[in-house]
Enzyme design. Structure first.
Site, short mmCIF file in Angstrom:
data_model
loop_
_atom_site.label_atom_id
_atom_site.label_comp_id
_atom_site.label_asym_id
_atom_site.label_seq_id
_atom_site.Cartn_x
_atom_site.Cartn_y
_atom_site.Cartn_z
N HIS A 1 -28.45 17.05 -16.88
CA HIS A 1 -27.62 16.64 -18.19
C HIS A 1 -27.31 14.81 -18.32
O HIS A 1 -28.04 14.02 -19.26
CB HIS A 1 -25.85 17.23 -17.50
CG HIS A 1 -25.14 16.28 -18.74
ND1 HIS A 1 -25.08 16.92 -19.90
CD2 HIS A 1 -23.79 15.62 -18.32
CE1 HIS A 1 -24.15 15.82 -20.12
NE2 HIS A 1 -23.57 15.51 -19.26
N HIS B 1 -23.46 8.40 -16.22
CA HIS B 1 -22.07 8.80 -16.21
C HIS B 1 -21.32 9.22 -15.61
O HIS B 1 -19.54 9.67 -15.65
CB HIS B 1 -22.71 8.73 -17.57
CG HIS B 1 -22.68 10.42 -17.95
ND1 HIS B 1 -24.08 10.65 -17.97
CD2 HIS B 1 -21.80 11.21 -18.41
CE1 HIS B 1 -23.60 12.07 -18.35
NE2 HIS B 1 -22.11 12.28 -18.85
N ASP B 2 -21.77 10.80 -14.51
CA ASP B 2 -20.87 11.87 -13.99
C ASP B 2 -20.40 11.38 -12.87
O ASP B 2 -20.01 12.28 -11.52
CB ASP B 2 -21.59 13.19 -14.38
CG ASP B 2 -20.79 13.11 -15.82
OD1 ASP B 2 -19.94 13.18 -16.23
OD2 ASP B 2 -21.34 14.64 -16.51
N GLU C 1 -16.79 11.02 -11.25
CA GLU C 1 -16.22 12.34 -11.65
C GLU C 1 -16.40 13.60 -10.66
O GLU C 1 -15.27 14.20 -10.36
CB GLU C 1 -15.85 12.37 -13.48
CG GLU C 1 -15.69 13.40 -13.65
CD GLU C 1 -13.49 13.59 -14.28
OE1 GLU C 1 -12.95 11.87 -13.44
OE2 GLU C 1 -13.24 13.51 -14.15
N ASP C 2 -17.97 13.79 -10.83
CA ASP C 2 -18.07 14.68 -10.07
C ASP C 2 -18.82 14.58 -9.46
O ASP C 2 -19.14 15.56 -8.34
CB ASP C 2 -18.66 15.18 -10.51
CG ASP C 2 -18.08 16.26 -13.02
OD1 ASP C 2 -17.23 16.45 -12.16
OD2 ASP C 2 -19.15 15.91 -13.94
N ASP D 1 -23.76 11.26 -24.29
CA ASP D 1 -23.36 12.75 -23.64
C ASP D 1 -22.10 13.65 -24.04
O ASP D 1 -22.11 15.19 -24.16
CB ASP D 1 -21.50 11.91 -22.68
CG ASP D 1 -20.80 12.72 -21.22
OD1 ASP D 1 -22.10 14.08 -21.21
OD2 ASP D 1 -19.81 13.43 -21.69
MN MN Z 1 -21.64 14.13 -18.60
#
Ligand code: MN
Length: 696
Positions: free
Chosen positions: A48, A73-74, A77-78, A140
């Site tokens: 992704h 970018h993630d 968050e993840d 995204d």
């Molecule tokens: Mn994303």
């Protein structure tokens, strides 16, 4: 999957100064951070961000910094990666951009009301201090939409599709990124209205098949007439998307047959002058449909879209729409703000410098400034447009809009009065903070409640919303009344006991004190408005049956601090001190230490009070210490360390005197009781920098 070398090669085509090592590092970092995580499709999660990076390079030609942000970018968050780690490895610019994208991902848009959608859009622009955050977010979203069908839950697919149509497609359009807008809106339309989508697609196919060579013939014919006049150009035919057709049908309430511009032909020429020349050629060779000509070159659209539009009767008597523009205008129409990133005046710019940043930023500001929305007030240096509002989220992702300066308490009251009334703590982005902490855009706010908590009058000093203020006032008022009544009741029993009379409400002759009810009497008593001497004298003639109370002192723990019962500011009693109460008109009971000098005159109104020690409710008290210490540079640090390592907070600190050798320092600390304070004093005295410690 796109390899890091392929990615770097693509960037190098338009940005020769790419920091190859950093891009490669980000690629590997992201891959490792996402590790074994999987997407809904079953493929490794890292596909992704890698695909997002591909969109940012191949489709949008963004600078390498933005591509790195796409790769990363993630991770906040993840994965377990934290902001500090990102900042250390990739620098603060990239870390802040990634954090910006993360903030946007907290949005969970549910409503489909126009007003809500607008305020979400406003929020997104407000947190987007740097437009690159929004560009990465749109890339995204595009990647997520391309893989939307893998998500099993229909409800979730629909939610994402609604969010896309209501929020991201209009935002993409607003900053002129029509390529992305068309694609995400179309997938969302298919997800939400599959039958309508299929019906329109079938019709489109039908139109296409009517004359197999219709598009090709038209292009050839246009090319012929233009080259006859010596205008070099590129021509392509492009079908409208099902979503834009559907929208047009709804907006104008017309059928598919009445839409002229299902296929638009684009003539791309080399200069603005050539645009008008080409227009003249088209108009002399084809019959024009009146009222359909638009000159967006002289008057660009708000998102800076520029082009000439006209509709003429083409081959086979079909109306055809023709758009005429330069290469530059075309790029701007497809990529919008992103087109300004690496190009300027049509030339490829290798160095992405400050001036470059200003060019597109200025442009964006101009776009938004000219938008018809009257709320949009712009600060010219950054994108802080909604200066008077702050946008925060609940832990469930709901957006809460508050006035600027709002705190967690305002947030709690905004959600529900009960939540505000029982609010005991606030967690902002998973960190416990003081209640009066001012909220910032994008903060995720959790309210911690306790059934034992009550609003405090002091909250009024820092809340900003009218709702919070009036709730606190209302609660304090109602509480105040109850507290005074309860204090009055206890005081009455206290005096009965003092006089060895069995307590009975029948014996309280409230009318004598100008009260129309017993409750009113208790209230006045609690407020200190009934002279105790007078009350005692009304009880004097009553014979006491037997001694009822051995202990007639008033227990403090039954009262909410600072309403009917106050701890005096002069001696600041803390749990464990010997104390005494003084009833004061209109204020209630003031509790002093028995050693306090200020109580000597008022013997007559003394009330015996006691601490309730067996209660487990955590309380804290303010104690003031005077510390004399050596005038050394590390004396301060030593003292604050001792206090905090003994689990006490410093709430105030003041230098009283200062000589070349000594400091005299006043420190207010919050402690649980006398023993706690004793420990701290002992620890301070043990410090070599400290000369003396005294409680005031
Ligand atoms: Mn994303």
């Amino acid at each position: 999957m796109l390899t890091s070398s392929e990615l770097i090669q693509t960037i190098q085509k338009y940005d020769p100064n790419v920091n190859v090592d950093l891009v490669r590092k980000a690629y590997i970092f992201s891959m490792e951070a996402h590790g074994m995580q999987k997407r809904a499709s079953g493929s490794p999660y890292f596909y992704h961000p890698a695909e997002v990076a591909r969109i940012l390079t191949e489709q949008l030609h963004m600078d390498y910094t933005t591509v790195i942000v796409g790769l990363l970018h993630d991770v906040l968050e993840d994965t377990n990666v934290g902001f500090e780690e990102l900042e250390e490895i990739f620098g603060s610019e990239i870390a802040f951009l990634v954090e910006g994208v993360t903030k946007l991902s907290h949005i969970k848009y549910t409503s489909s009301q126009v007003k809500q959608s607008e305020s979400y859009q406003k929020f997104i622009i407000a947190v987007t201090h740097d437009i690159r955050v929004l560009i990465v977010k749109l890339a995204d979203r595009l990647q997520n939409m391309r893989t939307l069908s893998y998500i099993k839950s229909e409800e979730k697919r629909r939610r994402i599709a609604i969010e896309t149509l209501d929020l991201y497609a209009p935002l993409a359009e607003r900053i002129g990124m029509n390529g992305i807008k068309d694609e995400i809106a179309d997938i969302a339309f298919f997800t939400l209205h599959p039958n309508e989508y299929r019906a329109i697609s079938t019709k489109l196919e039908h139109i296409r098949n009517q004359d197999n060579n219709f598009v090709q013939n038209t292009i050839l014919e246009l090319q012929k007439v233009l080259s006859n006049e010596g205008i070099p150009c590129l021509i392509n035919g492009r079908e409208k998307t099902p979503y834009s057709i559907w929208k047009k049908m709804q907006k104008r309430n017309i059928g598919l047959d009445q839409i002229y511009d299902i296929i638009a032909f684009r003539i791309i020429v080399q200069s603005v002058k050539a645009c008008y020349a080409a227009l003249g050629v088209v108009h002399t060779n084809f019959r024009i449909i009146p009222g359909r000509f638009k000159d967006y070159i002289s008057i660009p659209k708000l998102n800076n879209y520029r082009s000439l539009h006209t509709t003429v009767i083409g081959t086979g008597n079909q109306p055809i729409e023709i758009q005429i523009r330069t290469e530059d205008m075309h790029r701007m129409a497809e990529e919008g703000i992103a087109a300004h990133w690496s190009y300027k005046n049509g030339d490829l710019i290798g160095k992405i410098g400050e001036a470059q940043n200003y060019a597109w930023l200025k442009r964006l500001i101009a776009i938004i400034k000219n938008s018809p929305d009257p709320y949009e007030v712009l600060d010219n240096s950054k994108l802080e447009m909604f200066d008077d509002e702050v946008f925060c989220f609940t832990s469930k992702g709901d957006l809460i809009t508050l006035p600027k300066g709002a705190t967690g308490v305002d947030f709690a009251y905004e959600i529900h009065t009960d939540l505000g009334n029982t609010c005991i703590g606030v967690r902002i982005n998973d960190k416990l903070v003081p209640l009066k902490t001012v909220l910032k855009n994008g903060d995720r706010v959790d309210i911690i409640t306790s059934p034992y908590q009550h609003p405090e009058a002091t909250w009024e000093d820092f809340v900003v919303t009218g709702k919070a203020r009036s709730c606190i006032r209302k609660f304090v008022k109602s509480q105040e009344k109850g507290e005074f009544i309860s204090l009055g009741f206890q005081l009455s029993r206290y005096i009965f006991a003092e006089m060895n009379i069995q307590f009975s409400e029948d014996l309280i002759l409230y009318e004598k004190f100008c009260c129309d009810s017993l409750t009113k009497f208790y209230y006045n008593m609690g407020k200190g408005l009934i002279p105790l001497k007078l009350f005692r004298s009304t009880l004097l003639n009553i014979e006491g049956d037997n001694i009822i109370f051995n202990d007639n002192s008033i227990c403090l723990i039954d009262f909410i601090p600072d309403i009917a019962v106050h701890f005096s500011k002069c001696c600041c009693p803390i749990l464990g001190d010997k104390i005494i109460g003084i009833l004061q008109a209109n204020k209630g009971l003031i509790v002093h230490q028995t050693t306090c000098r200020s109580i000597e005159e008022s013997y007559e109104t003394f009330i015996r009070v006691k601490w309730n020690q067996d209660d487990n409710i955590e309380t804290s008290f303010m104690a003031r210490l005077q510390i004399i210490m050596l005038n050394h540079k590390d004396s301060f640090a030593a003292i604050t360390n001792i206090i905090s390592s003994n689990n006490a907070n410093i709430s105030n600190l003041k230098i009283e005197h200062r000589t070349t050798e000594f400091f005299s320092l006043l420190v207010d600390i919050s402690v649980t009781d006398v023993a706690h304070l004793g420990e701290i004093q002992a620890a301070l005295r043990a410090c070599s920098k400290v000369k003396s410690v005294k409680r005031l």
